[in-house]
Design an enzyme around this catalytic site. Sequence first.
Site, PDB file in Angstrom:
ATOM      1  CD  GLU A 192       0.662 -22.363   4.291  1.00  0.00           C
ATOM      2  OE1 GLU A 192       1.273 -22.428   5.371  1.00  0.00           O
ATOM      3  OE2 GLU A 192       1.232 -22.153   3.206  1.00  0.00           O
ATOM      4  CB  SER A 470      -4.779  42.774  -7.651  1.00  0.00           C
ATOM      5  OG  SER A 470      -3.781  43.757  -7.858  1.00  0.00           O
TER       6      SER A 470
END
Length: 775
Positions: A192, A470
């Site tokens: 690079e 319940s």
Amino acid sequence: MKKSAPAKKKSRKSPKKSPVARKRWFWPLVLRLTLVGAVLLAGWMVYLDAVVTERFEGRRFEVPSRVYARPLELYDGASVSRSALERELALAGYRQGDGQRVGTYQRSGQNYVISTRGFEFSDGDEPRRRLAFRIAGDRVQGLRTLSGPSSPIVRLEPAQIGGIYPAHREDRVLIQLSDLPPLFEQTLLAVEDRDFYDHFGVAPLSIARAMWVNLRAGRVVQGGSTLTQQLIKNFYLTREQTLVRKGNEALMAILLELHYDKRDILETYLNEVYLGQAGVRSIHGFGLASQFYFGESLADLRAHQVALLVGMVKGPSYYNPRRHPERARQRRNLVLDVLVQQGLLSEEAAADAKARPLGVTSKPSFSENRYPAYIDLVRRHLARDYRDEDLQSEGLRIFTTLDPAIQDSAERSVRETLKELDGRGGDGKLESAMVVTNRNSGEVLALVGGRDPRFAGFNRALDARRPIGSLIKPFVYLAALQQPERYTLISPVQDKSFALVFDDGQRWEPRNYDRKERGEVPLHLALSRSYNLPTVRVGLDVGVDSVTDILQDLGVTESISQYPSMLLGAVSMTPVTVAQTYQGLATGGFNTPLRTIRQVTDAGGEALSRYNLAVDQVLDPAATHLVQYAMQETMQEGTGRSAYRWLPRELTLAGKTGTTDDGRDSWFAGFSGDLLAVSWVGRDDNGATSLTGASGALPVWSEFMSQVPQHGFQPVVPDGVQYHWVNAETGALTAESCDNARLIPFIAGSEPERQDDCAGSLSNRLRGWFEGLFQ
């Protein structure tokens, strides 16, 4: 007299200015424009300088918080199955291999060799180790350390299960130059920016060459950017390709190099460079990219992996090794050739690297939040102490209580059971939610928000407030049993119909689910069989407000209706709230706030917050023990007995079913010695179903419990509770050998006074005679 003709005007040409005259105005103009341009450029440079230094000096990166599961502890006797171990290893990014390389494991039958990565915990570093052990009977046996410091207990690194990301959705793992593997820096610069340590931010010759190529092509086809310019583009600017942006990029690169050291710039580049996408989340920096593509720490990468990562800088999407493996291979090999040309790698080493596979994991080692419903609850708990902006940017580490193996079992149970229910005539609209906690500590081990556990939308476990039916009955009877002078487990209660007429003339007439009436029944039977009529009678007797007080003492913060219908579950709760209340029953009367977080540390591992266990005794432990007994009876003989189609009969459990009108909500809440789990099944549109608690939610719960190694529920008998043998029909004290004898707990002083002597019965005399033969 003749007029004379007018004289012709002679045309006059403007005299040409001499070169000297031109100089008098041209060069001053040029000078003025130059000065204006210089002033503007200087001002613009001052502005750019402020932009560059402000961000570089301040917080350079917004690092998301990372959320981890609980670490898996290995020691002789640790409870873990082979499948659970391998799921956890996969979740943490381990790969099956030779067990020699860090982050790999080897399995041979029951035997395992694992090479751990180590991890930095707040209470000290867990070093890398190479471990050997076997798993037999879902237990770790023969744990020994082959390399690294030996220890009787080893913690594997916790799996990252998600993150809390900033708005721009960038993700990264910060690294330092000292974290780089061999050849990495040289490879990056060779590919690079070979002159990185020699230029001043820009490389004029490279720029000139690129400009010439671009001019000939009529468009931007080549860049001459240095690493510094690439950093400026990624860190400060947009990605548009214009001359203005390129000019700003060059100026800012020069300014950056004037202010900061090359090594500092390089390290920032390593953490900023874009290297791929994981859904909506962008992968920045080589530290995260190494984990994302290879499931390994950057420091452990080898030459062929280094070459691939560096090669991807040119085009992360184009060279994506998962989507375009051949392109990625060619790019990697090209980088290896560059290393040979630069004298950084021998031809033999390059040939060996080229012969290797890409080494990329089939799936990312971690992607978007794996468990969105669980992370949702974590975020809500964190909101008590942390701001969103801190969670999104400070790089905090959040260690949760999630158990990946239990979470996996919960998800599978929801998915498979709903599929089965769909096959019985369902329309595919059934949904489900599940919450699993540690019975003693209230730590949330698993949470499922719907049949699709990866869906990050509506979280039913936290936000679906539905009538609990319940499930409320244990609390009604608990309110009664806290008055031992009036109620015991054998107190007769009336299973007979009645009606209430309110002041406004409305009439309410509760009924049993099966529409039957049984007359007088003992209290424990009314609870274990879930009869409605006795429940309402008892609840009205002790007072609706008494039941409400119990729920609020156990952590319910939502408003609760004071109407009698609440005694049959006309109270809306989320599955998480139900788990909170049932935690009180499971722990013997303690308000045990649910926890998802064990600890929060900063990015450096320093502890910020510890979330220790905090409990408060809010219920009478003796009365709670009696309710636990009836809930165990529910599983053995009552509405929950079908759970033993999935589970071994010897596993002692306690639980309660819940059903609302037309089967709109199917619930089950229950616990073993280790786990408490709450499951819900219903429809998002509140539509009717044909399900009860026993036929909908209980199969989800039972399927889950059958997959997880655990112990039966053996409650500790609190002070003030005594067990007595009583005649189940008459309710009188009796002997163990008598017919209809049942061992039942009583709060001391509330046991029956009447005794039923069965000594003269034929069966008792025969039993005594046979027992005497063997004494």
